[in-house]
Design a protein around this motif. Structure first.
Motif, short mmCIF file in Angstrom:
data_model
loop_
_atom_site.label_atom_id
_atom_site.label_comp_id
_atom_site.label_asym_id
_atom_site.label_seq_id
_atom_site.Cartn_x
_atom_site.Cartn_y
_atom_site.Cartn_z
N GLN A 143 0.81 -1.22 0.00
CA GLN A 143 0.00 0.00 0.00
C GLN A 143 0.85 1.28 0.00
O GLN A 143 0.33 2.35 -0.33
N LEU A 144 2.10 1.18 0.35
CA LEU A 144 2.96 2.36 0.41
C LEU A 144 3.05 3.11 -0.92
O LEU A 144 3.00 4.35 -0.94
N PRO A 145 3.19 2.42 -2.07
CA PRO A 145 3.23 3.16 -3.34
C PRO A 145 1.99 4.01 -3.57
O PRO A 145 2.09 5.13 -4.08
N LYS A 146 0.80 3.52 -3.20
CA LYS A 146 -0.41 4.32 -3.35
C LYS A 146 -0.37 5.54 -2.44
O LYS A 146 -0.84 6.62 -2.81
N LEU A 147 0.21 5.37 -1.27
CA LEU A 147 0.30 6.48 -0.32
C LEU A 147 1.23 7.57 -0.83
O LEU A 147 1.02 8.76 -0.58
N ASP A 163 11.90 -2.10 -4.29
CA ASP A 163 11.37 -1.36 -5.43
C ASP A 163 10.80 -0.01 -4.98
O ASP A 163 11.00 1.02 -5.65
N PHE A 164 10.13 0.01 -3.83
CA PHE A 164 9.59 1.26 -3.30
C PHE A 164 10.71 2.23 -2.96
O PHE A 164 10.64 3.43 -3.28
N VAL A 165 11.75 1.73 -2.30
CA VAL A 165 12.88 2.59 -1.92
C VAL A 165 13.57 3.16 -3.17
O VAL A 165 13.93 4.34 -3.22
N LYS A 166 13.74 2.33 -4.21
CA LYS A 166 14.40 2.79 -5.43
C LYS A 166 13.62 3.90 -6.12
O LYS A 166 14.21 4.80 -6.74
N ASN A 167 12.29 3.85 -6.05
CA ASN A 167 11.45 4.80 -6.78
C ASN A 167 10.87 5.89 -5.91
O ASN A 167 9.99 6.64 -6.36
N ILE A 168 11.36 6.02 -4.69
CA ILE A 168 10.76 7.00 -3.79
C ILE A 168 10.98 8.43 -4.26
O ILE A 168 10.25 9.34 -3.88
N ASP A 169 11.99 8.63 -5.13
CA ASP A 169 12.23 9.97 -5.65
C ASP A 169 11.12 10.42 -6.61
O ASP A 169 11.03 11.60 -6.97
N GLN A 170 10.25 9.48 -7.01
CA GLN A 170 9.14 9.82 -7.91
C GLN A 170 7.86 10.16 -7.13
O GLN A 170 6.78 10.27 -7.72
N THR A 171 8.00 10.35 -5.83
CA THR A 171 6.84 10.63 -4.99
C THR A 171 6.07 11.86 -5.45
O THR A 171 6.66 12.88 -5.79
N THR A 175 -0.13 13.82 -3.45
CA THR A 175 -0.68 12.51 -3.05
C THR A 175 -0.21 12.13 -1.66
O THR A 175 -1.00 11.65 -0.83
N LEU A 176 1.07 12.36 -1.39
CA LEU A 176 1.61 12.03 -0.07
C LEU A 176 0.95 12.89 1.01
O LEU A 176 0.68 12.41 2.12
N LEU A 177 0.68 14.14 0.69
CA LEU A 177 0.01 15.03 1.65
C LEU A 177 -1.38 14.49 1.99
O LEU A 177 -1.76 14.41 3.16
N VAL A 178 -2.13 14.12 0.95
CA VAL A 178 -3.49 13.57 1.18
C VAL A 178 -3.42 12.27 1.98
O VAL A 178 -4.14 12.09 2.97
#
Length: 576
Positions: A143-147, A163-171, A175-178
């Motif tokens: 669920q973290l990618p959706k967050l 995979d989440f850690v590698k792509n976290i720069d695409q946050t 969306t993260l605020l919501v």
């Protein structure tokens, strides 16, 4: 097994049950949407599953407070099972999801008819705890990618996390605020005002924010179109081979759904002072899943969180579940459009908040601390079997997926049980307080005195094929002492004995007699006495190789003075 239909409605408390039903509905709707997303089906599928499940459980189940519905664990298992057979988003994926519910239901009903409620005992509480923790962590990382508003990776827990850690720069910052605000709101309300349906509040505020500020146009993903109206009813369009391919996973899914629901049901039945019928719980679970599957829903199970909400709101019977079912039908008919603007980040926050409480680290700490130096000396690495089994289940789920993780936990638990049983503790007894004192463990009571010439051993386990050789070696080691003329086995802590162990004792008694020594048995209970009496010593008509005495004191006295068994029993009675 009695089958009073709607027996849990025998004494409804109208005001309390109505309020409880409304409260549960406020929690169930957002969670059903969220759990359907875990199962990788349309959010409305979670709503489809609820009414039929609630009504049929109320008809056949035995709990007055248990709430049946979609859950995180069953949803994740559903995704894992169906995902191996169909492509996510395809029509056959939806059909297989509904068929899986029916398959689980049929298995549960078959188990109820065969009175197999005891099957829940084969999943120990530590294994179930570890499995739930591993499952919760796996779902949360998914669920973290959706967050964060990034693409979700595939694979096991560690692969998804990397995979989440590698792509976290695409946050996506918005969306993260919501998602972050939604998560803080849900967790905060649960701590501050538990009576408020935090998930529903977060969902409604998320929808309102999208409608007021056009967040979807700014890149915040939303749930999107949700079909309104009643679902299609009937048997899903799945071939016979597709049905059979679901059977293997359905067994594991039934185990988990049954064990979780039974735990919640027993918890609140004990508080209310009534009994739970485990076989009726299987029947209720089976009927609920068939109802969910026939109405295009997904697998359901007993929910501890929603049951807690139900009970705390004043429910005294399943009338509250029926109220929740009616309100859910109204939602499906008229309110689904409202949830189309729900941000996926908010939905992810609801899921994560629901799963946080399942990551029960304090329970793992308690399992680890359930250890003593004495157990460490006896069993070595296996002195913490419950902790090891829980960790095995966690790692099994995180590395190998859900069902393999459960199997790994169960197998490790059983292997540890067999290992510990194969090396039973054999205590050396000594006499405390002089010649009239009780016989106690010499290591725990260093002031006690051992009886000269007699080794008194207490086997703290059943005697069977797996530990017969280990016990024989203990006895021989003590009998090898030249000062020892007899070995007394205190059998009070031996609840059972099999043919292999009985034969071992007879043969050992014969060998010691040949050495001029004696092997005697004291305080054997019914099963042990029967087994010994019917074990062939192999010596034909020769006298029995082992004498038996009613007490250790009688055995010691007989060995010391040469009294007959009857005289010793009469003189010393049944004192220890």
């Amino acid at each position: 097994m009695k089958l009073p239909v709607f027996g849990s409605l025998s004494d409804p408390k109208l005001p309390g049950d109505l309020v409880a039903g409304l409260t549960v509905w406020a929690v169930l709707v957002p969670e059903a949407l969220a759990y359907a997303s875990i199962a990788v089906v349309s959010p409305v599928v979670g709503l489809y599953a609820a009414p039929g499940a609630l009504i049929l459980y109320a008809a056949f189940g035995s709990s007055r407070q248990l709430i049946i519905g979609p859950g995180a664990a069953t949803a994740a298992l559903s995704a894992a099972i169906v995902g191996d057979l169909a492509t996510q988003g395809a029509s056959d994926y939806v059909q297989l999801t509904a068929t899986l519910a029916i398959t689980v239901g049929l298995l549960a009903i078959a188990a109820a008819v065969l009175r197999l409620g005891f099957i829940a005992n084969f999943i120990s509480e530590p294994v179930l705890k570890g499995f739930i923790i591993g499952l919760a962590l796996t779902v949360m990382v998914g669920q973290l990618p959706k967050l964060f508003g990034i693409e979700k990776g595939a694979g096991n827990f560690f692969e998804q996390l990397w995979d989440f850690v590698k792509n976290i720069d695409q946050t996506s910052g918005l969306t993260l605020l919501v998602g972050g605000l939604s998560l803080v709101l849900v967790l905060g309300l649960k701590l501050w005002k538990p009576a408020i349906p935090a998930s529903l509040v977060a969902v409604l505020l998320g929808i309102l924010a999208v409608q007021l500020f056009g967040l979807d146009a700014s890149g915040v993903a939303i749930v999107g179109p949700i079909k309104s109206g009643l679902p299609s009813f009937g048997i899903p369009d799945v071939s016979g081979s597709g049905f059979l391919s679901l059977l293997g996973g359905s067994f594991g899914l039934m185990f988990i759904g049954f064990a979780e629901g039974l735990g919640a049901a027993k918890t609140y039945a004990a508080k209310e002072g009534y009994e739970i019928d485990v076989n009726r719980e299987l029947l209720g679970l089976g009927a609920a899943n068939i109802g969910a599957g026939l109405s295009s829903g997904m697998v359901v199970g007993g929910s501890l969180s929603k049951t807690a909400v139900n009970a705390s709101a004043g429910a005294k019977g399943q009338l509250s579940g029926l109220v929740t079912a009616v309100l859910t039908v109204i939602t499906i008919l008229f309110l689904t459009g409202l949830f189309e603007d729900l941000p996926e980040a908010t939905l992810a926050a609801v899921v994560i908040a629901a799963l946080v409480e399942l990551v029960d680290i304090p329970s793992l700490v308690r399992l680890y601390r359930a250890h003593t130096k004495g157990l460490g000396r006896i069993y070595g690495f296996a002195a913490r079997p419950d902790f090891i089994a829980a960790i095995a289940a966690i790692l099994g789920v995180l590395v190998f997926d859900t069902l393999p993780g459960l199997v790994i936990g169960i197998v490790v638990s059983v292997l540890l049980l067999l290992y510990r049983a194969s090396i039973p503790h054999v205590a050396v007894l000594a006499q405390a307080s002089g010649t009239n004192g009780p016989f106690v463990d010499a290591k725990r009571n260093p002031e006690a005195a051992e009886v000269p010439g007699v080794a008194i051993l207490r086997v703290e386990s059943a005697l069977f094929f797996a530990n017969a050789d280990a016990v024989r070696d203990h006895i021989r080691a003590h009998a090898a002492d030249e000062h020892i003329k007899a070995v007394v086995i205190d059998a009070e802590t031996v609840p059972a004995i099999d043919v292999t162990a009985g034969q071992m004792l007879m043969e050992l008694g014969h060998d010691l007699r040949a050495q001029g020594k004696r092997l005697v048995l004291a305080r054997e209970i019914g099963q042990v006495r029967d087994a010994i009496d019917h074990t062939d010593s192999g010596s034909g008509s020769a006298p029995p190789e082992i004498d038996t005495y009613p007490t250790v004191r009688a055995a010691v006295a007989a060995l010391r003075s040469g009294l007959t068994i009857d005289t010793a029993a009469e003189q010393y009675g049944n004192k220890p």
